[in-house]
Design an enzyme around this catalytic site. Structure first.
Site, PDB file in Angstrom:
ATOM      1  N   CYS A  92       0.865  -1.179   0.000  1.00  0.00           N
ATOM      2  CA  CYS A  92       0.000   0.000   0.000  1.00  0.00           C
ATOM      3  C   CYS A  92       0.902   1.230   0.000  1.00  0.00           C
ATOM      4  CB  CYS A  92      -0.902  -0.011   1.227  1.00  0.00           C
ATOM      5  SG  CYS A  92      -2.018   1.384   1.229  1.00  0.00           S
ATOM      6  N   CYS A 236      -3.204   6.909  -4.953  1.00  0.00           N
ATOM      7  CA  CYS A 236      -2.938   5.462  -4.888  1.00  0.00           C
ATOM      8  C   CYS A 236      -1.502   5.149  -5.321  1.00  0.00           C
ATOM      9  CB  CYS A 236      -3.927   4.660  -5.730  1.00  0.00           C
ATOM     10  SG  CYS A 236      -3.880   2.899  -5.350  1.00  0.00           S
TER      11      CYS A 236
HETATM   12  O1  PYC Z   1      -1.770   3.829  -2.024  1.00  0.00           O
HETATM   13  O2  PYC Z   1      -1.287   1.830  -2.807  1.00  0.00           O
HETATM   14  C1  PYC Z   1      -2.061   2.629  -2.284  1.00  0.00           C
HETATM   15  C2  PYC Z   1      -3.414   2.159  -1.918  1.00  0.00           C
HETATM   16  C3  PYC Z   1      -3.963   0.953  -2.177  1.00  0.00           C
HETATM   17  C4  PYC Z   1      -5.253   0.972  -1.656  1.00  0.00           C
HETATM   18  C5  PYC Z   1      -5.456   2.196  -1.064  1.00  0.00           C
HETATM   19  N1  PYC Z   1      -4.309   2.918  -1.239  1.00  0.00           N
END
Ligand code: PYC
Length: 312
Positions: A92, A236
Site C-alpha cells: 500500500c 494510490c
Molecule cells: O496507495 O497503494 C495505495 C493504496 C492501495 C489501496 C489504497 N491505497
C-alpha cells in the site's frame, strides 16, 4: 461490575486524504515467518482483529490498517501487513507514506532511508528533511495491454491489466473530468468494470483505476476503486506504480521523468521509474507524497459488546 476488555494502541494519519491506522501495540502474535506467511496466519486465525480495527463503528470503509511487525530481515526498520474493510493488501503506497510519518512521529526513525518488509517484498522509504516521504516500490509491470471489456449497458472499454504491488485494471477515459461529486456513479461504473474484467479471465484484478483530465498542475487525475468498494482519496501509490509501468511500456514517459498523479480530491503523488528489465517491461517505481498524523488512540474491545469486532 468490572467487564474485561482488550486494548489496541493505534496512530492514525492521512496521506493525501486517505487514512492509515497503524497498530503499534495489542495486535495478534503472527510468529516469526515471512510477511507472506504471517499475512496468511492473520487471515486464517485473526480476521476478526482486522475487522475490529478498520470497520465501523471505529473505522470506515476507507480506512486502511497497518499492523506493525518485527521484521525478519534485521536490516529493515519494520515489517508491515496492510489490510482494509474486506481483506489484505500486498502493498500500500499511501499506507507506506503514513507508516513512515507515524514512525517518525513516534521518534522511532529519523530522516533518511528505511527498509520496510511487506508481504510482497521489501520497499525502501526515505523520510525527507521536509517531512515528505519518497519510497521505491516493488517491481511493477503490465500483464496485458488493450484488454477489451464489455460492461453491461455501457459501450466497450479498453484497458490494461498491471501490477504495482496490487492488481489494477487501468482505463484512460476520453476528455473526462473526474469530479468528487460523481463519486457514487464512478464507484458503480468501476465496480461493474471490475466484475467484467474478472469474468474475462483476470480474476486477480481487485482495483480499478480510471484516468481523466487533470484539474491542478498534474499530468493526470485518477479515480481508484479499492477492493471493498471504497474509493482511494489519495492518488494510490500502487495504482500510480502500475500506471508508470504502462507509461514506460508505451514509451510515453522516459526513465527519471516525473509524473504527477492527482487524485479525485486533488491530492498529488509525484512518481518516476527506472528500468529493471526493459525487455520484460519491469520497472522500479519511486513515489513521493506527504502524510499527517491526526490521532493517537486506544481502541477498546469490550467482551460483551456485540460489535466489538466491527460491522462487516
Ligand atoms: O496507495 O497503494 C495505495 C493504496 C492501495 C489501496 C489504497 N491505497
Amino acid at each position: 461490575m468490572k467487564r474485561s476488555c482488550t486494548r489496541i494502541s493505534v496512530v492514525d494519519s492521512h496521506t493525501g486524504g486517505e487514512p492509515t491506522r497503524v497498530v503499534i501495540a495489542g495486535g495478534p502474535d503472527l510468529g516469526k515467518g515471512t510477511m507472506a506467511e504471517r499475512v496468511e496466519k492473520f487471515r486464517r486465525e485473526h480476521d476478526h482483529f482486522r475487522s475490529a480495527v478498520v470497520n465501523e463503528p471505529r473505522g470506515s470503509d476507507a480506512m486502511v490498517g497497518a499492523l506493525l511487525c518485527e521484521p525478519q530481515d534485521s536490516s529493515c526498520a519494520a515489517g508491515v501487513i496492510f489490510f482494509n474493510n474486506v481483506g489484505y493488501l500486498g502493498m500500500c503506497g499511501h499506507g507506506t507514506i503514513g507508516l513512515i510519518v507515524t514512525l517518525s512521529h513516534l521518534g522511532r526513525i529519523s530522516p533518511g532511508a528505511h527498509k520496510i518488509e511487506t508481504p510482497v517484498g521489501i520497499v525502501t522509504a526515505v523520510l525527507n528533511e521536509n517531512g515528505s516521504v519518497t519510497f521505491e516500490n516493488v517491481p511493477s509491470y503490465r500483464k496485458a495491454k488493450g484488454v477489451t471489456v464489455v460492461v453491461p449497458n455501457e459501450s466497450q472499454l479498453i484497458g490494461d491489466v498491471a501490477w504495482g504491488g496490487n492488481w489494477f485494471f487501468l482505463v484512460q477515459l476520453k476528455d473526462q473530468r473526474l469530479k468528487l461529486e460523481d463519486v457514487e456513479s464512478l464507484t458503480n461504473f468501476s465496480w461493474r468494470i471490475r466484475q467484467a474484467v474478472n469474468a474475462q479471465g483476470f480474476p486477480e484484478v481487485d482495483h480499478v483505476e480510471l484516468f481523466g483530465i487533470p484539474q491542478g498542475e498534474a499530468n493526470s487525475r485518477n479515480f481508484v476503486l479499492c477492493p471493498g468498494k471504497a474509493y482511494d482519496r489519495s492518488p494510490c501509490g500502487t495504482g500510480t506504480s502500475a500506471k508508470l509501468a504502462c507509461l514506460a511500456a508505451d514509451n510515453k514517459l522516459a526513465e527519471g521523468e516525473p509524473w504527477v498523479q492527482e487524485s479525485i480530491i486533488g491530492s498529488q503523488f509525484t512518481g518516476t521509474f527506472r528500468w529493471i528489465d526493459r525487455a520484460k517491461g519491469v520497472v522500479s517505481p519511486t513515489l513521493t507524497g506527504t502524510a499527517f498524523v491526526n490521532a493517537e488512540a486506544t481502541l477498546i474491545l469490550t467482551d460483551h459488546d456485540p460489535f466489538r469486532f466491527g460491522i462487516g
